[in-house]
Design an enzyme around this catalytic site. Structure first.
Site, PDB file in Angstrom:
ATOM      1  N   GLY A 125      97.483  -3.124 -94.754  1.00 26.60           N
ATOM      2  CA  GLY A 125      98.597  -2.722 -95.286  1.00 26.60           C
ATOM      3  C   GLY A 125     100.218  -3.679 -95.001  1.00 26.60           C
ATOM      4  O   GLY A 125      99.929  -3.996 -93.858  1.00 26.60           O
ATOM      5  N   HIS A 142      99.596   6.031 -91.745  1.00 30.01           N
ATOM      6  CA  HIS A 142      99.927   4.070 -91.117  1.00 30.01           C
ATOM      7  C   HIS A 142     100.787   3.880 -91.637  1.00 30.01           C
ATOM      8  O   HIS A 142     101.583   3.724 -90.692  1.00 30.01           O
ATOM      9  CB  HIS A 142      98.546   3.773 -91.001  1.00 30.01           C
ATOM     10  CG  HIS A 142      99.316   2.523 -89.400  1.00 30.01           C
ATOM     11  ND1 HIS A 142      98.547   1.487 -88.535  1.00 30.01           N
ATOM     12  CD2 HIS A 142     100.286   1.786 -90.406  1.00 30.01           C
ATOM     13  CE1 HIS A 142      99.523   0.901 -87.971  1.00 30.01           C
ATOM     14  NE2 HIS A 142     100.185   0.378 -89.243  1.00 30.01           N
ATOM     15  N   GLU A 143     100.515   3.976 -92.352  1.00 31.75           N
ATOM     16  CA  GLU A 143     101.838   3.241 -93.321  1.00 31.75           C
ATOM     17  C   GLU A 143     103.122   4.127 -93.518  1.00 31.75           C
ATOM     18  O   GLU A 143     104.487   3.758 -93.236  1.00 31.75           O
ATOM     19  CB  GLU A 143     101.832   2.891 -94.659  1.00 31.75           C
ATOM     20  CG  GLU A 143     101.100   1.827 -94.509  1.00 31.75           C
ATOM     21  CD  GLU A 143     100.572   0.264 -93.505  1.00 31.75           C
ATOM     22  OE1 GLU A 143     101.751   0.041 -93.737  1.00 31.75           O
ATOM     23  OE2 GLU A 143      99.773  -0.202 -93.001  1.00 31.75           O
ATOM     24  N   GLN A 202     108.382  -3.550 -91.674  1.00 23.06           N
ATOM     25  CA  GLN A 202     107.542  -4.460 -91.030  1.00 23.06           C
ATOM     26  C   GLN A 202     108.181  -6.222 -91.804  1.00 23.06           C
ATOM     27  O   GLN A 202     108.225  -6.904 -91.079  1.00 23.06           O
ATOM     28  CB  GLN A 202     106.240  -4.109 -90.981  1.00 23.06           C
ATOM     29  CG  GLN A 202     105.451  -2.608 -90.940  1.00 23.06           C
ATOM     30  CD  GLN A 202     104.109  -2.855 -90.586  1.00 23.06           C
ATOM     31  OE1 GLN A 202     103.490  -2.419 -91.851  1.00 23.06           O
ATOM     32  NE2 GLN A 202     103.415  -3.638 -89.822  1.00 23.06           N
ATOM     33  N   HIS A 261     105.535   4.294 -90.695  1.00 23.91           N
ATOM     34  CA  HIS A 261     106.227   3.319 -90.670  1.00 23.91           C
ATOM     35  C   HIS A 261     107.748   3.546 -91.286  1.00 23.91           C
ATOM     36  O   HIS A 261     108.385   2.603 -90.650  1.00 23.91           O
ATOM     37  CB  HIS A 261     105.019   1.734 -91.081  1.00 23.91           C
ATOM     38  CG  HIS A 261     105.037   1.106 -90.380  1.00 23.91           C
ATOM     39  ND1 HIS A 261     105.329  -0.013 -88.732  1.00 23.91           N
ATOM     40  CD2 HIS A 261     103.658   0.602 -90.198  1.00 23.91           C
ATOM     41  CE1 HIS A 261     104.567  -0.212 -88.369  1.00 23.91           C
ATOM     42  NE2 HIS A 261     103.299  -0.331 -89.299  1.00 23.91           N
ATOM     43  N   CYS A 295      97.967  -3.208 -85.561  1.00 28.69           N
ATOM     44  CA  CYS A 295      99.219  -3.591 -86.989  1.00 28.69           C
ATOM     45  C   CYS A 295      99.670  -4.543 -86.264  1.00 28.69           C
ATOM     46  O   CYS A 295      99.699  -5.204 -85.221  1.00 28.69           O
ATOM     47  CB  CYS A 295     100.165  -2.195 -86.210  1.00 28.69           C
ATOM     48  SG  CYS A 295     101.693  -2.369 -86.870  1.00 28.69           S
ATOM     49  N   LEU A 296     100.058  -5.282 -87.553  1.00 25.49           N
ATOM     50  CA  LEU A 296     100.998  -6.740 -87.769  1.00 25.49           C
ATOM     51  C   LEU A 296     101.995  -6.534 -86.847  1.00 25.49           C
ATOM     52  O   LEU A 296     102.236  -7.842 -86.460  1.00 25.49           O
ATOM     53  CB  LEU A 296     101.110  -6.989 -89.631  1.00 25.49           C
ATOM     54  CG  LEU A 296      99.978  -6.674 -89.897  1.00 25.49           C
ATOM     55  CD1 LEU A 296     100.820  -7.825 -91.901  1.00 25.49           C
ATOM     56  CD2 LEU A 296      98.772  -8.466 -89.583  1.00 25.49           C
TER      57      LEU A 296
HETATM   58 ZN    ZN Z   1     100.866  -0.505 -89.039  1.00 18.60          ZN
END
Ligand code: ZN
Length: 178
Positions: free
Chosen positions: A49, A144-145, A54, A148, A102-103
């Site tokens: 995702g 999670h998204e 991000q 963000h 997470c990226l």
């Molecule tokens: Zn993330």
């Protein structure tokens, strides 16, 4: 299409609450190109995702896809999903704890409790309003998204940091061999 630069924890955009997208701007070429770039960026970095903050854009867009993901082996597949202005309208009391990464917090994994099932409302990239049920891993990725989009990362959702692991050590000591 283009691969976008990923913002990491510490960049202010990761902690900035995102703005909603006015529905009438969803079909615009600019927004559609940005969504394509987000998808390409998620795939390039093997993410499951990606949320717009991000990639340095504080707008309420998230893309999700799981197709034989190398970073999360063993998880079922999730078809490509684009969520604009997503809202979690209800969440199960029952929670499940599992590993997340997470990226923007790269090279770390930590165990995070999340609601097992959700009702979600969002616009699609065509500007259609959809309401759907999500559970287990899909529900986890949505939570999670959506975090963000309000300036939160998975670390904020860990009850404590005792499971926080570098990726190398996670693979060596923590990953379930099944
Ligand atoms: Zn993330």
């Amino acid at each position: 299409m283009a691969i976008l630069k990923v913002a990491r924890l510490g960049h202010p955009v990761i902690r900035t609450p995102s703005e909603a997208i006015p529905r009438e701007t969803i079909p615009s070429a600019e927004l559609q190109r940005f969504i394509d770039d987000m998808i390409e960026t998620m795939r390039e970095y093997d993410g499951v995702g990606l949320a717009a903050p991000q990639v340095h854009v504080a707008k309420q867009i998230a893309v999700i896809e799981v197709a034989d993901n190398r970073r999360y082996p063993g998880e079922g597949s999730i078809p490509l999903t684009v969520l604009i202005n997503p809202k979690i309208i209800s969440a199960s009391k029952r929670q499940m704890e599992d590993w997340e990464g997470c990226l923007s917090v790269n090279e770390f994994r930590g165990k995070v409790p999340r609601a097992e099932a959700l009702e979600v409302e969002a616009y699609t990239r065509k500007g259609e309003k959809v309401k759907f049920h999500a559970q287990r891993f899909f529900a986890r990725v949505i939570q999670h998204e959506c975090d963000h989009l309000v300036g939160k990362v998975f670390l904020d959702r860990m009850p404590n940091l005792s499971t926080l692991s570098h990726l190398h050590e996670f693979i060596r000591y923590k990953q379930d061999p099944s």
